[in-house]
Design a protein around this motif. Structure first.
Motif, PDB file in Angstrom:
ATOM      1  N   SER A 255       0.698  -1.317   0.122  1.00 10.81           N
ATOM      2  CA  SER A 255      -0.011   0.062   0.082  1.00 10.81           C
ATOM      3  C   SER A 255       1.000   1.387  -0.180  1.00 10.81           C
ATOM      4  CB  SER A 255      -0.722  -0.009   1.245  1.00 10.81           C
ATOM      5  OG  SER A 255      -1.715   1.183   1.128  1.00 10.81           O
TER       6      SER A 255
ATOM      7  N   ARG B 165     -13.192  -5.011   4.777  1.00 12.66           N
ATOM      8  CA  ARG B 165     -12.388  -3.980   4.103  1.00 12.66           C
ATOM      9  C   ARG B 165     -12.662  -2.796   4.398  1.00 12.66           C
ATOM     10  NH1 ARG B 165     -14.546  -7.330   0.873  1.00 12.66           N
ATOM     11  NH2 ARG B 165     -16.077  -6.109   0.092  1.00 12.66           N
ATOM     12  N   ARG B 166     -11.892  -1.866   4.647  1.00 18.76           N
ATOM     13  CA  ARG B 166     -12.377  -0.316   4.863  1.00 18.76           C
ATOM     14  C   ARG B 166     -11.339   0.497   4.067  1.00 18.76           C
ATOM     15  NH1 ARG B 166     -11.249  -0.498  11.188  1.00 18.76           N
ATOM     16  NH2 ARG B 166      -9.141  -0.902  10.661  1.00 18.76           N
ATOM     17  N   ASN B 167     -12.150   1.409   3.398  1.00 20.68           N
ATOM     18  CA  ASN B 167     -11.482   2.464   2.403  1.00 20.68           C
ATOM     19  C   ASN B 167     -10.387   3.274   3.084  1.00 20.68           C
ATOM     20  OD1 ASN B 167     -11.256   5.124   0.584  1.00 20.68           O
ATOM     21  ND2 ASN B 167     -12.478   3.512  -0.335  1.00 20.68           N
ATOM     22  N   TRP B 168      -9.576   3.818   2.559  1.00 24.65           N
ATOM     23  CA  TRP B 168      -8.434   4.651   2.797  1.00 24.65           C
ATOM     24  C   TRP B 168      -9.240   5.736   3.963  1.00 24.65           C
ATOM     25  CZ3 TRP B 168      -3.029   4.950   3.001  1.00 24.65           C
ATOM     26  CH2 TRP B 168      -2.662   6.090   3.231  1.00 24.65           C
TER      27      TRP B 168
ATOM     28  N   THR C  54     -12.360   6.192   5.371  1.00 21.85           N
ATOM     29  CA  THR C  54     -13.671   5.284   5.797  1.00 21.85           C
ATOM     30  C   THR C  54     -14.559   6.557   6.094  1.00 21.85           C
ATOM     31  OG1 THR C  54     -12.510   3.523   6.211  1.00 21.85           O
ATOM     32  CG2 THR C  54     -14.642   3.832   7.283  1.00 21.85           C
TER      33      THR C  54
ATOM     34  N   GLN D 155      -6.061   6.778   8.335  1.00 23.49           N
ATOM     35  CA  GLN D 155      -6.248   5.833   7.216  1.00 23.49           C
ATOM     36  C   GLN D 155      -6.845   4.513   7.505  1.00 23.49           C
ATOM     37  OE1 GLN D 155      -3.340   7.068   8.245  1.00 23.49           O
ATOM     38  NE2 GLN D 155      -1.780   6.131   7.428  1.00 23.49           N
ATOM     39  N   TYR D 156      -7.648   4.095   6.483  1.00 18.27           N
ATOM     40  CA  TYR D 156      -8.349   2.596   6.653  1.00 18.27           C
ATOM     41  C   TYR D 156      -9.243   2.639   7.822  1.00 18.27           C
ATOM     42  CZ  TYR D 156      -4.982   1.428   2.892  1.00 18.27           C
ATOM     43  OH  TYR D 156      -4.504   1.484   1.599  1.00 18.27           O
TER      44      TYR D 156
ATOM     45  N   SER E 230     -17.920   0.243   6.002  1.00 19.12           N
ATOM     46  CA  SER E 230     -16.768  -0.705   5.712  1.00 19.12           C
ATOM     47  C   SER E 230     -17.110  -1.286   4.169  1.00 19.12           C
ATOM     48  CB  SER E 230     -16.449  -1.777   6.727  1.00 19.12           C
ATOM     49  OG  SER E 230     -17.743  -2.394   7.033  1.00 19.12           O
TER      50      SER E 230
ATOM     51  N   ASN F  25      -7.512  -2.618  -0.626  1.00 20.85           N
ATOM     52  CA  ASN F  25      -8.768  -2.636  -0.171  1.00 20.85           C
ATOM     53  C   ASN F  25     -10.085  -2.122  -0.798  1.00 20.85           C
ATOM     54  OD1 ASN F  25      -7.045  -2.886   2.296  1.00 20.85           O
ATOM     55  ND2 ASN F  25      -8.587  -1.553   3.546  1.00 20.85           N
TER      56      ASN F  25
ATOM     57  N   TYR G  71      -4.646   5.496  -2.659  1.00 16.23           N
ATOM     58  CA  TYR G  71      -6.166   5.649  -3.140  1.00 16.23           C
ATOM     59  C   TYR G  71      -6.657   6.692  -3.955  1.00 16.23           C
ATOM     60  CZ  TYR G  71      -8.703   9.354  -0.576  1.00 16.23           C
ATOM     61  OH  TYR G  71      -9.108  10.606  -0.381  1.00 16.23           O
TER      62      TYR G  71
END
Length: 750
Positions: free
Chosen positions: A51, A533-536, A538, A508-509, A554, A586, A56
């Motif tokens: 990463s 999974r979680r976005n950068w 969130t 992040q995340y 998530s 992610n 992202y």
């Protein structure tokens, strides 16, 4: 990303166990803010693949299968400039004491204690008080993405646009070539290399101020263009390419002049959806001994030509040369020294501090600086600043007295021992040859923001998340400036509209914290949510009727009814799954949540272009749209749950995809509201009274008085900088914008 949280981030990759710590009143060893609780063992799940810092942002803005079109940002800027403007002036409201990513520095040869700093996405700045304070010397209407700055012996300034350090958010915004100023930055003229993508280095011949050398890195996304090493003999009126790369994606990142000897670094690098290749056969160190007419790739102990050779940093001090070599995949490969002008090289002894300083993304740095008064004294850019006093045999690291992630350094010949440093926290000065004694600039308003948060209770309270500078708040600092109260890359921030001391902040995340005392003490809560999974970035949002109710996205939607203490999922996986992107691990996450005012209806958008609604608090879900670009925002009319809008990212390349959709029947039918908006990502949308819309885009803020379709530029005085988030105080008709490069701006709206 903020490497003071590196142990946590490493745990994310390796699955290593973490300990649980009680609340504390001083900064804990991992560097989180005072009062923060360390997440328990089950916070992290292993992620797939590497990463990158803010990577992202590329995945968000590149349409699947298309990448980023050539000159997309520049074209959109032209479209934005042609729209008529309405409204009053934008006002900068800080932060001025935080700083942001600085990629290049230059000293004014005519004025003592005068320094120029190129901010990655914040333009060019000048200090006349030895780096204590900075003010802008770059036109607001030009791109704010910068790569290099240099001053000729006669005082002429050269500025190269486009950031050359891939992986950072602003790399999305390529440059528009090279510019020159003969009056200290008051006026600028573009002088060529229009298609250079990013300019990494500028060197002016100390014996001839009209002889200028440029290292053009080239576009990260498109092959060809103006890339390689260039020289002008007439101050930039005309240019000759001295050294071309091996292939269409080989660019130049360094150029050094030592009499008739020239040294250059070339680098293969390319980014497109699903692929990141930051090295290759074109990468290497090159030398010319005949003033650039012919060149040879240097070997003699350096890594041989090959696919695994990544970004290289180079320092030249007479016959003494140093090279920092990283692998294509990102990690450190070796540090090399030459004492014969580059004919032969020796790999210096392995050192754990040096190796770890590059982490897994050495392509983020790629810089080495030799002390002009002592060739054995060398600094290396990394997460920490690395220093050797014995030509690379031993190293020390400084990751505590200064911000992490280093990119620029310059020595002041007028002040023995004085050196200036540029990193992700801004500009620092040392009068001890860079061996400590660092003092940070106290006024440098070029922070890169991801988010903003305000409260109607107190208009002086602004918070927001910043790239590599954590979550910031306008209160709590003893000196009256902004205060970083949570580390990492600051992401979502919230301030309770009914209780200004009830705040939320994330890094992040989706690693999120809550506080009931304005952020002085923080309690981690993300482990109470359900996620794979979680976005950068969130999303976390309040319910519009009751701020004790919150939603957290998530791959499923989580809901809390007790202020974020406990959570339960109220949806299945609303995405198409994680996909197979090897770069962005992610993928397949919720990116926006919009609860309506009826207490039952909630809309959700995802990074794979899906829009969903539940009208019974999650008992059932209906898919309203799919196959759209990344959903940056879903908003709903608080009084009418059937009136809903979505906004989307992605630079269009002949695609008819809209950037703004609207529906008046709960998403059963949609209308394209993009109209005459610039062909640029829309990052946020505000629906105000009377049907007025405000859109935050990569080209600033726009407004429509007709509910979309026909748009105007909003306000005056905001630089040409991306706006990531837009907050609206309806009671005061006040907008607050979070810009990616120039901090917070506010404007009196309607």
């Amino acid at each position: 990303m903020r490497r003071r949280l590196l142990p946590w981030l490493l745990a994310a990759v390796t699955g290593a166990a973490l300990f649980t710590a009680p609340p504390v009143t001083a900064a804990p060893p991992d560097g989180t803010a005072p009062g923060a609780q360390t997440p328990p063992d089950d916070v992290y799940r292993p992620v797939r693949g590497p990463s990158a810092p803010a990577d992202y942002r590329y995945a968000q803005k590149a349409l699947p299968g298309e990448g980023l079109p050539r000159h997309a940002y520049d074209r959109a800027a032209g479209e934005a400039a042609r729209l008529p403007a309405v409204g009053g002036p934008w006002k900068s409201v800080g932060p001025t004491n935080i700083g942001g990513r600085v990629v290049s520095l230059a000293l004014d040869p005519k004025r003592a204690d005068t320094l120029y700093a190129a901010a990655a996405s914040g333009g060019l700045w000048r200090s006349t008080d030895a780096g204590a304070t900075f003010h802008s010397v770059w036109p607001d209407h030009l791109t704010q993405a910068m790569g290099a700055v240099a001053a000729a012996p006669d005082g002429t300034l050269y500025a190269g646009t486009g950031e050359p350090n891939p992986g950072g958010g602003s790399i999305t915004y390529e440059g528009t070539g090279l510019y020159r100023s003969t009056d200290g930055g008051a006026h600028w003229t573009r002088i060529g290399l229009r298609d250079s993508g990013a300019i990494s280095a500028i060197t002016v011949d100390p014996a001839n101020p009209r002889r200028v050398y440029v290292a053009a890195a080239g576009s990260l996304y498109n092959g060809g263009g103006d890339r390689g090493v260039y020289r002008s003999e007439d101050g930039g009126a005309t240019w000759d390419r001295l050294l071309a790369g091996e292939n269409a994606y080989t660019g130049a990142t360094e150029i050094a002049v030592d009499g008739d000897r020239l040294y250059a670094v070339l680098w293969d690098h390319r980014r497109r959806p699903g692929l990141r290749t930051y090295g290759g056969v074109g990468s290497g160190v090159f030398r010319s001994t005949d003033d650039g007419r012919t060149w040879q790739r240097l070997g003699g102990g350096l890594p041989p030509r090959g696919e695994g050779v990544g970004r290289i940093g180079l320092a030249v001090s007479g016959d003494r040369l140093y090279a920092l070599v990283n692998r294509t995949s990102g990690p450190f490969e070796g540090f090399y020294a030459s004492s014969d002008g580059g004919d032969s090289w020796t790999r210096t002894p392995d050192d754990a501090a040096l190796s770890s300083s590059q982490s897994s993304f050495g392509w983020w740095f790629g810089k080495v600086w030799a002390d002009p008064a002592d060739a054995d004294h060398v600094h290396v850019a990394g997460v920490a600043l690395l220093t050797t006093r014995d030509a690379g045999r031993t190293w020390s690291a400084d990751a505590t007295s200064i911000h992490v992630d280093h990119h620029a350094m310059v020595w002041d010949p007028r002040r023995p021992g004085r050196v200036y440093l540029g990193n992700d926290g801004g500009v620092y000065r040392s009068d001890a040859r860079g061996d400590g004694g660092w003092v940070k600039s106290r006024h440098q308003p070029y922070t890169q923001l991801y988010s903003a948060a305000i409260t109607p209770q107190d208009p002086s309270r602004i918070s927001g998340g910043a790239q590599d500078n954590g979550s910031l708040r306008s209160w709590g600092s003893p000196d009256g400036g902004f205060d970083e109260y949570l580390g990492g890359d600051g992401e979502e921030n919230l301030i309770d509209p009914a209780d200004k001391n009830n705040v939320f902040a994330c890094y992040q995340y989706g690693n999120c914290f809550r506080s009931t005392d304005g952020g002085d003490t923080l309690t981690y809560f993300a482990n109470a949510t359900t996620y794979e999974r979680r976005n950068w970035f969130t999303p976390v949002v309040f319910d519009p009727r009751n701020p004790r109710i919150l939603y957290y996205g998530s791959e499923v939607l989580n809901r809390s009814t007790d202020g974020g203490v406990t959570w339960r999922p109220i949806s299945p996986d609303l995405t198409g799954g994680p996909g197979d992107d090897p770069v962005y691990p992610n993928y397949g996450t919720i990116t926006s949540v919009a609860p309506a005012g009826d207490g039952r209806t909630v809309y959700v958008g995802t990074d794979d272009g899906r829009v969903w609604v539940t009208r019974d608090l999650g008992e059932s879900w209906t898919k309203l749209a799919e196959n759209r670009p990344w959903v940056t925002r879903v908003i709903v009319d608080e009084q009418n749950p059937n009136r809903v809008w979505t906004t989307h990212s992605g630079y269009r390349s002949g695609s008819p995809s809209a950037h703004v959709y609207g529906s008046v029947d709960g998403g059963r039918h949609w209308r394209d509201l993009s109209g005459n908006l610039p062909q640029a990502p829309v990052n946020d949308l505000v629906a105000a009274r009377g049907g007025i819309l405000y859109a935050a885009t990569d080209q600033g803020v726009f407004t429509s008085f007709t509910g979309g379709g026909h748009w105007f530029r909003l306000g005056r005085g905001m630089p040409s900088v991306p706006v990531d988030d837009l907050e609206y105080d309806a009671g005061r008709a006040r907008l607050v914008a979070a810009t990616f490069g120039r901090g917070f701006y506010e404007l009196r709206a309607w």
